[in-house]
Design an enzyme around this catalytic site. Structure first.
Site, PDB file in Angstrom:
ATOM      1  N   ASP A  67       0.661  -1.337  -0.160  1.00 43.77           N
ATOM      2  CA  ASP A  67       0.036  -0.004  -0.090  1.00 43.77           C
ATOM      3  C   ASP A  67       0.816   1.256  -0.003  1.00 43.77           C
ATOM      4  OD1 ASP A  67       1.022  -0.649   2.529  1.00 43.77           O
ATOM      5  OD2 ASP A  67      -0.973  -0.854   3.573  1.00 43.77           O
ATOM      6  N   GLU A 143      -9.487  -1.755   4.810  1.00 44.55           N
ATOM      7  CA  GLU A 143     -10.362  -1.366   6.059  1.00 44.55           C
ATOM      8  C   GLU A 143     -11.646  -2.041   6.093  1.00 44.55           C
ATOM      9  OE1 GLU A 143      -8.690   0.330   8.139  1.00 44.55           O
ATOM     10  OE2 GLU A 143      -8.416   2.336   7.627  1.00 44.55           O
TER      11      GLU A 143
HETATM   12  C1  GLP Z   1      -0.262   0.330   8.404  1.00 46.72           C
HETATM   13  C2  GLP Z   1      -0.121  -0.517   7.349  1.00 46.72           C
HETATM   14  C3  GLP Z   1      -0.500  -1.810   7.406  1.00 46.72           C
HETATM   15  C4  GLP Z   1       0.124  -2.433   8.841  1.00 46.72           C
HETATM   16  C5  GLP Z   1      -0.469  -1.624   9.836  1.00 46.72           C
HETATM   17  C6  GLP Z   1      -0.029  -1.913  11.492  1.00 46.72           C
HETATM   18  O1  GLP Z   1      -1.887   0.808   8.585  1.00 46.72           O
HETATM   19  N1  GLP Z   1      -0.980  -0.016   6.171  1.00 46.72           N
HETATM   20  O2  GLP Z   1       0.041  -2.751   6.595  1.00 46.72           O
HETATM   21  O3  GLP Z   1      -0.194  -3.799   8.984  1.00 46.72           O
HETATM   22  O4  GLP Z   1      -0.112  -0.420   9.673  1.00 46.72           O
HETATM   23  O5  GLP Z   1       0.956  -1.325  11.659  1.00 46.72           O
HETATM   24  P1  GLP Z   1       1.725  -1.698  13.130  1.00 46.72           P
HETATM   25  O6  GLP Z   1       2.778  -2.855  12.544  1.00 46.72           O
HETATM   26  O7  GLP Z   1       2.637  -0.574  13.318  1.00 46.72           O
HETATM   27  O8  GLP Z   1       1.071  -2.014  14.225  1.00 46.72           O
END
Ligand code: GLP
Length: 247
Positions: A67, A143
């Site tokens: 993404d 989402e």
């Molecule tokens: C973002 C990314 C996701 C990721 C999520 C969780 O939103 N788009 O791909 O899995 O964060 O992030 P974290 O690992 O910091 O909790």
């Protein structure tokens, strides 16, 4: 699904880095689906160390990221292209021309999304897709919604995601409201999926995702239908699965 319970976040990262190195060593021209977020950062450090130690060679690897935020250029220090460059690509022997991140500045968003999916198809699909998970169950930036996405698409980020990601920006208002994300089709067609999670704050969404109903309200729940998922996490993150008797 294979669940790997580790004693620590560091052990989880080591396990995941080893899996990736094994794949790259077996198939030097493999296609890796990569993820951002805070969770994989120490794992990427381990890949860099392994590369510098001559234990793995990324020269023929191609990568495709999940993404990218809309509306910030790739030079912005919170763009996911910048994240990938600084946390991994700048430090390993990969050819950056073989690394793909959606273009969040594309004027024609539909064309960008279609081209991204075509590229993944040209690759012959993804060999291993790395995933984290958001507190609302998002994977990539898919989402909660009333349907599962199919191809790469542009999404409105939820308040929960904006709140969670605000820690990386100077102000909450600076967090982009939209993002491009790979859809469920490419994720579900990946030959293997590898999710890494850490911390008690992820325990409830992990329980819902893997023990609850398969619903687009919990996007990660679709992974229950994938034939080759490995979930790696510390005891705190996997506590819900333990209560459900899954580990
Ligand atoms: C973002 C990314 C996701 C990721 C999520 C969780 O939103 N788009 O791909 O899995 O964060 O992030 P974290 O690992 O910091 O909790």
């Amino acid at each position: 699904m294979k669940v790997v319970v580790t004693k620590s976040y560091d052990e989880s990262c080591a396990y995941v880095a080893d899996m990736i190195c094994k794949l790259v060593n077996e198939k030097p021209n493999c296609k890796l689906g990569l993820a951002t977020g805070g969770t994989p950062v120490p794992m990427y450090k381990k890949l860099i160390e392994a590369n510098k130690a001559g234990k793995v060679d990324f020269a023929q690897v191609r990568t495709v990221n999940l993404d990218e935020y809309c509306g910030i250029p790739e030079t912005h220090d919170q763009s996911y292209r910048y994240f990938m460059n600084t946390n991994l690509f700048d430090h390993i022997d990969i050819d950056k021309a073989n690394t793909y991140v959606p273009n969040g500045m594309a004027e024609d968003v539909d064309a960008e999304c279609a081209a991204y999916d075509e590229r993944i198809q040209e690759f012959g699909g993804i060999d291993l897709q790395l995933l984290g998970i958001g507190h609302d169950g998002h994977i990539g930036f898919n989402e909660p919604a009333d349907h599962f996405s199919c191809g790469t698409n542009c999404v409105e980020l939820t308040d929960m995601t904006i709140d969670a990601n605000a820690r990386f920006f100077a102000n909450r208002d600076d967090v982009p409201r939209q993002a491009l994300t790979m859809g469920m089709q490419a994720i579900m067609q990946a030959k293997a999926v590898l999710m890494v999670v850490s911390g008690a704050d992820k325990a409830e969404i992990i329980r819902k995702s893997f023990c609850g109903p398969i619903t687009p309200e919990v996007p990660a729940s679709i992974l229950q239908l994938h034939p080759n998922v490995t979930l790696v996490g510390d005891e705190a993150a996997l506590a819900g699965l333990k209560e459900e008797g899954l580990v």
